[in-house]
Design an enzyme around this catalytic site. Structure first.
Site, short mmCIF file in Angstrom:
data_model
loop_
_atom_site.label_atom_id
_atom_site.label_comp_id
_atom_site.label_asym_id
_atom_site.label_seq_id
_atom_site.Cartn_x
_atom_site.Cartn_y
_atom_site.Cartn_z
N SER A 140 -0.30 -43.05 30.52
CA SER A 140 0.56 -41.88 30.58
C SER A 140 1.91 -42.32 31.13
CB SER A 140 -0.06 -40.83 31.51
OG SER A 140 0.86 -39.81 31.83
N TYR B 98 -3.94 -37.44 39.87
CA TYR B 98 -3.85 -38.02 38.53
C TYR B 98 -2.75 -39.08 38.48
CZ TYR B 98 -3.44 -38.15 33.41
OH TYR B 98 -3.39 -38.54 32.10
N LYS C 32 -3.30 -43.05 37.56
CA LYS C 32 -2.61 -43.70 36.45
C LYS C 32 -1.75 -44.88 36.93
CE LYS C 32 -4.10 -41.41 32.90
NZ LYS C 32 -4.94 -42.05 31.86
#
Length: 336
Positions: free
Chosen positions: A142, A155, A159
Site C-alpha cells: 500500500s 494498519y 504495512k
C-alpha cells in the site's frame, strides 16, 4: 518474459477485495489456484467463479496469523495441485480509530494478520521454493507502507513493517543467488468490502481516500508483478506516486495536510451503523459473500494510465526517445 501457463498460484485473502479480483485474473489465464481465507461463503463463491472460468480451485479455510495453519495449507496445496509457482500475500485486517482508542489486543491482532501473516506464509512458501530454486512471491502492499495516515495507525504500522521486511528478504535472496523472486505492489485506495466490515470507531461510515480504483486494477498489477518479479516493487495509481513523492520531498507539509483532511477524507456523510459487521476477530463473509467490489463503484475508476505506463516502460521510453529525436530534428532544421 513470457508467463508460463497453468501455474500453481496461492492467494491469501482470496475471499474478497483485491484477493478476490486476483482469483478472477489468474483464473482467466488457466492457472491452478489455492484460495486461502477465513470466510467460507466468500471462498466458495470465489472458487465457483474460478471454476466457471475453467480454472482448478482448491478452497482452504485458514487464518494466516497461525503459522501452523499456513504450513498445513502449503502442504495441502502441493499435495493436491503440485509445486507452488506463485504465492500472493494479500490477507489483512484493520481498525479505523484514533491510536488511543485501539486496545493492545486489537493492535496486536492487526499486526499478526497484516504483517506476520505475510511472514508466516512466506516462510511456508520459501521452504518449498528454495530447494527447487524457483518461485515468485508477490506481496500486496500500500502507499501506506511509506506514508502513514491518521486513524489507521495499526494498519500503517503493519504495512511499514512489511516494506522493511520485504527489502531485507529481497537482499538475502539476491546475496544467495537464488532463483526465487520477491516483489511488492504498492496499492492506492481501492473499492473493496473492507469499508463495510472493518472495525471502526469513526463517527461516520468509513470510505477509501479518493481517488478510488476498482480492485480489478490492483489485480492486473499483481498478475503483471507475478510475471515480472525482477523489479523490487510496483506503484499502482497516480495517487500512490504523488503521495510517495510528496512524502519523500515534503513529509512535514504532508503531515499537516493529512492532519487537516485525514478524518473527513476517510468518512462518508452517513452515520456508522451500530450493527455493522467487523472482521477483526471473526470473518464477516463466513455466511455471506461480499465479492471483490465494495459500495463505491459509482466513484471508482477501472483504469490507471500510470499502471499502464509502469508496466510498459519500454514502449514509454521508446515514445519519449522518438519525441525527443523529433524535437531535436525540428530544432536543428530551424537552425539551418
Amino acid at each position: 518474459m513470457t508467463a508460463p501457463t497453468s501455474r500453481v498460484v496461492v492467494i491469501t485473502g482470496a475471499s474478497a477485495g483485491i484477493g478476490r479480483a486476483c482469483v478472477g485474473a489468474f483464473a482467466a489465464r488457466g492457472d491452478r489456484l489455492a484460495l486461502i481465507a477465513r470466510g467460507r461463503a466468500g471462498l466458495e463463491a470465489a472458487a465457483a467463479e474460478a471454476r466457471k472460468a475453467g480454472a482448478t480451485a482448491v478452497v482452504i479455510e485458514a487464518d494466516v496469523s497461525d503459522p501452523q495453519a499456513v504450513e498445513a495449507a502449503a502442504e495441502r496445496v502441493e499435495r493436491e495441485l503440485g509445486p507452488i509457482d506463485v504465492w500472493v500475500n494479500d490477507a489483512f485486517t484493520s481498525v479505523f480509530a484514533p491510536f488511543t482508542e485501539i486496545s493492545a489486543e486489537e493492535f496486536r491482532r492487526v499486526t499478526e494478520v497484516t504483517y506476520l501473516g505475510y511472514v508466516y506464509a512466506t516462510k511456508a512458501a520459501l521452504s518449498r521454493m528454495l530447494p527447487r530454486d524457483r518461485g515468485t512471491l508477490v506481496h500486496v502492499g500500500s502507499a501506506l507502507a511509506y506514508r502513514g495516515i491518521p486513524f489507521q495507525s495499526a494498519y500503517s504500522g503493519a504495512k511499514h513493517a512489511l516494506q522493511g521486511w520485504h527489502e531485507a528478504l529481497r537482499c538475502e535472496l539476491l546475496a544467495a543467488g537464488s532463483g526465487v523472486r520477491t516483489t511488492m505492489v504498492q496499492m492506492p485506495a481501492v473499492n473493496t468490502p473492507q469499508f463495510d466490515w472493518v472495525l471502526s470507531r469513526l463517527p461516520k461510515r468509513a470510505q477509501p481516500v479518493p481517488p478510488i480504483y476498482q480492485p480489478e486494477v490492483a489485480a492486473r498489477a499483481v498478475v503483471h508483478a507475478a510475471d515480472h518479479p525482477e523489479r523490487r516493487e510496483y506503484w499502482v495509481g497516480g495517487s500512490t506516486v504523488a503521495t510517495l513523492v510528496a512524502n519523500a520531498v515534503v513529509p512535514g507539509l504532508l503531515d499537516r495536510y493529512l492532519a487537516r483532511t485525514g478524518l473527513d477524507s476517510q468518512q462518508t456523510d452517513q452515520p456508522r451503523g451500530a450493527d455493522d459487521p467487523a472482521n477483526l476477530w471473526e470473518p464477516a463473509d463466513a455466511r455471506e459473500d461480499y465479492g471483490a467490489r465494495g459500495r463505491f463503484s459509482g466513484n471508482s475508476t477501472d483504469r490507471s494510465p500510470q499502471l499502464w505506463a509502469t508496466t510498459h516502460r519500454g514502449v514509454v521510453a521508446g515514445a519519449l526517445a522518438a519525441t525527443a529525436a523529433a524535437a531535436i530534428g525540428t530544432y536543428l532544421g530551424r537552425r539551418r
